[in-house]
Design an enzyme around this catalytic site. Structure first.
Site, PDB file in Angstrom:
ATOM      1  N   ASP A  62      -8.669   4.124   0.062  1.00  0.00           N
ATOM      2  CA  ASP A  62      -8.988   3.016   0.970  1.00  0.00           C
ATOM      3  C   ASP A  62     -10.211   3.399   1.813  1.00  0.00           C
ATOM      4  O   ASP A  62     -10.466   4.584   2.023  1.00  0.00           O
ATOM      5  CB  ASP A  62      -7.855   2.763   1.980  1.00  0.00           C
ATOM      6  CG  ASP A  62      -6.526   2.550   1.309  1.00  0.00           C
ATOM      7  OD1 ASP A  62      -6.523   2.053   0.180  1.00  0.00           O
ATOM      8  OD2 ASP A  62      -5.516   2.897   1.933  1.00  0.00           O
TER       9      ASP A  62
HETATM   10  N1  URA Z   1      -2.461   5.776  -0.547  1.00  0.00           N
HETATM   11  C1  URA Z   1      -2.944   4.966   0.397  1.00  0.00           C
HETATM   12  O1  URA Z   1      -2.190   4.267   1.070  1.00  0.00           O
HETATM   13  N2  URA Z   1      -4.265   4.932   0.586  1.00  0.00           N
HETATM   14  C2  URA Z   1      -5.135   5.676  -0.117  1.00  0.00           C
HETATM   15  O2  URA Z   1      -6.342   5.592   0.108  1.00  0.00           O
HETATM   16  C3  URA Z   1      -4.620   6.521  -1.105  1.00  0.00           C
HETATM   17  C4  URA Z   1      -3.274   6.554  -1.295  1.00  0.00           C
END
Ligand code: URA
Length: 239
Positions: A104
């Site tokens: 993310d």
């Molecule tokens: N899980 C998440 O919630 N976000 C990420 O970026 C990677 C794994």
């Protein structure tokens, strides 16, 4: 080498995106072994076939593999209508490269960036269960049943998340710092799992992909993966 889709070979050689390469094919400017190919699907062998685009011979691109310690606010897709900073822009490489999987925008840490689409697909495919390790800063003190649920897996819309290795690194009344190793890798899995347990993620960092770690790699910097790392990733994903 088995035959591959012509547009995939062209994109890997840096001609353009796969979609644009499909257009070049249907425009009639692509030849394979001197024969114009203007219909899809079309296949060729990148090792042995001679492929030209507008009369210019293309060469299979050398495969490149980087490990980036992604900072916050940087996105893992190659196209963003909002114009945010892209992870690939942090890598000094003239080839068309992309992220193998996603973090993310708010998550920091390990992401592999490559032009090897076969390896990238394997690294993100749940079947190969590549372990990924995260450090999660959680608001509040997580303990007891919640920790057990975190270990056993929780139900999300796609199904159960599977078992996780969980280690509490530090804990106070107001926050917990937990190391979590998961194998499935559903979209936003860590944040959604923690939310399901009734907690909020304050910060999330991926520290390891398999045994490849960002230790010693400052935030925002990257390095080339070593041959032995690449072989390890291929082996673990049966490539
Ligand atoms: N899980 C998440 O919630 N976000 C990420 O970026 C990677 C794994």
């Amino acid at each position: 080498m088995p035959k591959q889709r012509l547009q995939k070979i062209m994109a890997a050689a840096g001609v353009a995106s796969r979609r644009k390469c499909e257009e070049l094919i249907t425009d009639g400017v692509v030849r394979v072994n001197r024969k114009t190919i203007d219909e899809l699907p079309a296949f060729a062998d990148p090792e042995t076939d001679i492929i030209t685009v507008q009369g210019k011979k293309i060469r299979p691109a050398e495969k490149v593999y980087f490990l980036l310690n992604k900072p916050k606010g940087v996105i893992c897709t190659n196209f963003d209508p909002a114009g945010r900073k892209k992870a690939v822009d942090l890598i000094d490489c003239p080839r068309r490269i992309f992220c193998a999987g996603r973090l993310d925008a708010d998550t920091t840490g390990a992401i592999i960036i490559t032009n090897d689409s076969d390896l990238a697909n394997r690294l993100t495919h749940p079947r190969y269960e590549l372990p990924k390790t995260y450090e999660v800063k959680i608001r509040g003190r997580i303990e007891g049943e919640s920790l057990e649920k975190l270990k056993k897996g929780v139900w999300l819309a796609e199904g159960k998340t599977g078992r996780a290795a969980v280690k509490v690194i530090r804990r106070t009344a107001s926050e917990s710092f937990v190391q979590l190793t998961i194998r499935r890798g559903l979209n936003r899995q860590v944040r959604r799992t923690i939310a399901k347990l009734g907690y909020k993620v304050k910060a999330l960092k991926r520290t390891k992909i398999g045994n490849i770690t960002i230790k010693d790699l400052p935030l925002g910097t990257y390095k080339k993966l070593t041959k032995s790392h690449i072989n390890y990733l291929k082996k673990i994903t049966h490539l």
